[in-house]
Scaffold this active site. Structure first.
Site, short mmCIF file in Angstrom:
data_model
loop_
_atom_site.label_atom_id
_atom_site.label_comp_id
_atom_site.label_asym_id
_atom_site.label_seq_id
_atom_site.Cartn_x
_atom_site.Cartn_y
_atom_site.Cartn_z
N GLU A 158 0.79 -1.23 0.00
CA GLU A 158 0.00 0.00 0.00
C GLU A 158 0.83 1.28 0.00
OE1 GLU A 158 -2.85 -0.31 3.20
OE2 GLU A 158 -3.98 -1.84 2.15
N GLU A 343 -5.35 -8.78 0.77
CA GLU A 343 -6.02 -8.50 2.05
C GLU A 343 -7.49 -8.27 1.81
OE1 GLU A 343 -4.42 -5.30 4.44
OE2 GLU A 343 -2.36 -5.87 3.94
C1 FCB Z 1 -4.22 -2.34 5.48
C2 FCB Z 1 -2.84 -2.73 5.96
C3 FCB Z 1 -2.83 -3.86 6.93
C4 FCB Z 1 -3.99 -3.81 7.90
C5 FCB Z 1 -5.28 -3.59 7.17
C6 FCB Z 1 -6.49 -3.55 8.04
O1 FCB Z 1 -4.21 -1.00 5.11
O2 FCB Z 1 -2.05 -3.13 4.86
O3 FCB Z 1 -1.58 -3.88 7.58
O4 FCB Z 1 -3.75 -2.88 8.88
O5 FCB Z 1 -5.24 -2.43 6.41
#
Ligand code: FCB
Length: 437
Positions: A158, A343
Site C-alpha cells: 500500500e 487482504e
Molecule cells: C491495510 C494494511 C494492513 C492492515 C489492514 C487492516 O491497510 O495493509 O496492515 O492494517 O489495512
C-alpha cells in the site's frame, strides 16, 4: 457450490510490525513505526508494537496452528529494520529468523508470500530521499538471495498509505501533515524502488500490493464524474500505471503539478524502467463515493458512509460488489493482469464466550459475501489467482493499536493465548473445498 479454478491459492496475511514484537531483540533496529508509535498522541491507548503478538518467540506454534486450520498460503512481511537495523548493514540474525520461518512453512506445506516493505522503514532512512530507493533495492536482493525458494514476492504494501497517510494526512509514520510535494516525491521513490527490486536477480514472481478503492461518483453531474476519475487516479492509477505500464497517468501528473507537487521535478529517465509486475496484490476493504469540491483540498471529497449500508466495527461500509467491480476493472484496464486479493477482512468486537470459544458470525458472513463476489468476478473473466484473508490473528492495527480485531484467530494479549474464531474454521473449510456453498 461455487468452486474456484484449480490451483487457486487460499491464505491468510500478517505484517512484521503488527505481530512480531521482540522490538529490540537479536539486533533489530528501530523503524519509523517504532518512533511514531512511541510518540504520545499518535496511537490509541499509547499502544506500540514492542510486544504485539510475540510472534517472534511463538513462530513455530503459530505456523503449526495455521497448518492445523488448513490454510495453504501465508503472506507475511520481513521486518526491514530487523534485517537492516541501521538501513545499510545486514543483521544476519534477522535474516535467519525469516529463513527459519520459510523452512517451517514449507515443512507444513504452506506457500510463503513475502512482502518486503510493510511500512517498517529503518528509522535511519526516509522515503523523501532518493537514496532510500537504492537501499530498498539492496534489501530486496539480500532477501531474494537468502530465500530463493519463495515463489511470491511483494515489494511494497500500500504505497498510497505510506505516501499520502504518512506525508499528506499525517496519520501514519512519519506523521507529516499537509506536504503534498513530499508525499508525491515519496510515492515516486516507492515506485522507483519497486522497479529496482524487480530488476534484481530473483526467482519466483514479483508484484506489489496496493490499497485499491473502487470509486463511484455521488451524482451524475460532470463535476462529480470528473472528480471521481481524478480520485481514482490518486488512490489507484498512480500506483497501478507505473508498475504495469511504466509511466504515471498524465491527468494526475497535471493535477498534482497544479497543486505544487510536480513529479517531473524529481523523476529521472529509467526510474520506471523495470519489467511489468507479474501480478497485482489487491487489498480491498471498501469503496469510495466521490463528489467535487472545486478549489478545496485535492478538489474532491469522499462520502464513506451511506444511509442503509451496513458497516463493520471499523465503520467501513460492507460492499461486496465493490470487489467484483474492482477485479473486473483490473482485468479490463490492465491487460488481464493476474491478481491476488492480498487482504480482505473485517473488524468486529469479538469476545470470548462462556464456552471458551469466539463466535464471530458477522465476520463469517462478511468473508462469505466477498468470496461470492470474487467468484462472480472470475466467472465474468477476472484473472484472480488467490485470496488472503486479513488477518491470520488479531494484531497491532496501526493508529488504532490493539483496539481493532481483524483476526481469524483471537489473541488474548494478556496471556498471548490464541483461540481460533469460527471464521478461522470457515476459512479452513473454504480452502479445503476450494469454494463456498
Ligand atoms: C491495510 C494494511 C494492513 C492492515 C489492514 C487492516 O491497510 O495493509 O496492515 O492494517 O489495512
Amino acid at each position: 457450490m461455487l468452486r474456484f479454478p484449480e490451483g487457486f491459492l487460499w491464505g491468510v496475511a500478517t505484517a512484521a510490525y503488527q505481530i512480531e514484537g521482540a522490538a529490540r531483540e537479536d539486533g533489530r533496529g528501530p523503524s519509523v513505526w517504532d518512533t511514531f508509535a512511541h510518540t504520545p498522541g499518535n496511537i490509541v491507548n499509547g499502544d506500540t508494537g514492542d510486544v504485539a503478538d510475540d510472534h517472534y518467540h511463538r513462530m513455530e506454534s503459530d505456523v503449526d496452528l495455521m497448518a492445523d486450520l488448513g490454510f495453504k498460503g501465508y503472506r507475511f512481511s520481513t521486518g526491514w529494520s530487523r534485517v537492516y537495523p541501521d538501513g545499510k548493514t545486514v543483521n544476519q540474525k534477522g535474516v535467519d529468523f525469516y529463513r527459519r520461518l520459510v523452512d517451517k512453512l514449507l515443512s507444513k506445506g504452506i506457500l510463503p508470500a513475502i512482502t518486503l516493505n510493510h511500512w517498517d522503514l529503518p528509522e535511519a532512512l526516509r522515503w523523501t530521499d532518493r537514496d532510500t530507493a537504492y537501499r530498498f533495492g539492496e534489501y530486496a536482493e539480500t532477501m531474494f538471495r537468502a530465500l530463493p525458494e519463495v515463489p511470491m514476492w511483494i515489494t511494497h504494501n500500500e504505497p498510497w498509505c505510506v505516501a499520502m497517510l504518512g506525508y499528506w494526512r499525517g496519520v501514519h509514520a512519519p506523521g507529516v501533515k499537509g506536504d503534498l510535494a513530499a508525499a508525491v516525491k515519496v510515492s515516486h521513490h516507492l515506485m522507483m524502488s519497486h522497479h529496482l527490486a524487480a530488476q534484481a536477480p530473483h526467482s519466483g514472481k514479483i508484484g506489489i500490493t496496493l490499497s485499491l478503492f473502487p470509486s463511484y461518483p455521488r451524482s451524475d453531474s460532470d463535476a462529480d464524474r470528473a472528480a471521481t476519475v481524478l480520485s481514482d487516479g490518486y488512490t489507484n492509477r498512480w500506483y497501478l500505471d507505473p508498475v504495469l505500464k511504466g509511466e504515471y497517468p498524465a491527468d494526475l501528473v497535471a493535477h498534482f503539478a497544479s497543486l505544487g507537487a510536480d513529479v517531473n521535478e524529481f523523476m529521472q529517465p529509467g526510474d520506471l524502467g523495470g519489467p511489468r509486475a507479474d501480478f497485482i496484490g489487491a487489498n480491498y476493504y471498501h469503496r469510495r463515493i466521490i463528489h467535487a469540491t472545486p478549489g478545496n483540498d485535492l478538489g474532491w471529497a469522499v462520502t464513506d458512509r451511506s444511509p442503509g449500508v451496513p458497516t463493520t466495527d471499523m465503520g467501513w461500509e460492507i460492499v461486496p460488489f465493490g470487489l467484483t467491480d474492482l477485479l473486473l476493472r483490473l482485468g479490463r484496464d490492465y491487460d488481464n493482469v493476474p491478481v491476488y486479493i492480498t487482504e480482505n477482512g473485517a473488524v468486529y468486537d469479538d469476545e470470548i464466550s462462556p464456552d471458551g470459544q469466539v463466535h464471530d458470525p458477522a465476520r463469517v458472513e462478511f468473508l462469505h459475501k466477498h468470496v461470492v463476489a470474487a467468484h462472480k468476478a472470475i466467472e465474468e473473466g477476472a484473472n484472480l489467482q488467490g485470496y488472503f484473508a486479513w488477518s491470520f490473528m488479531d494484531n497491532f492495527e496501526w493508529a488504532f493499536g490493539y483496539t481493532k480485531r481483524f483476526g481469524l484467530v483471537y489473541v488474548d494479549y494478556a496471556t498471548q493465548r490464541r483461540i481460533p474464531k469460527d471464521s478461522a474454521r470457515f476459512w479452513g473449510k473454504v480452502t479445503a473445498q476450494n469454494g463456498v456453498e
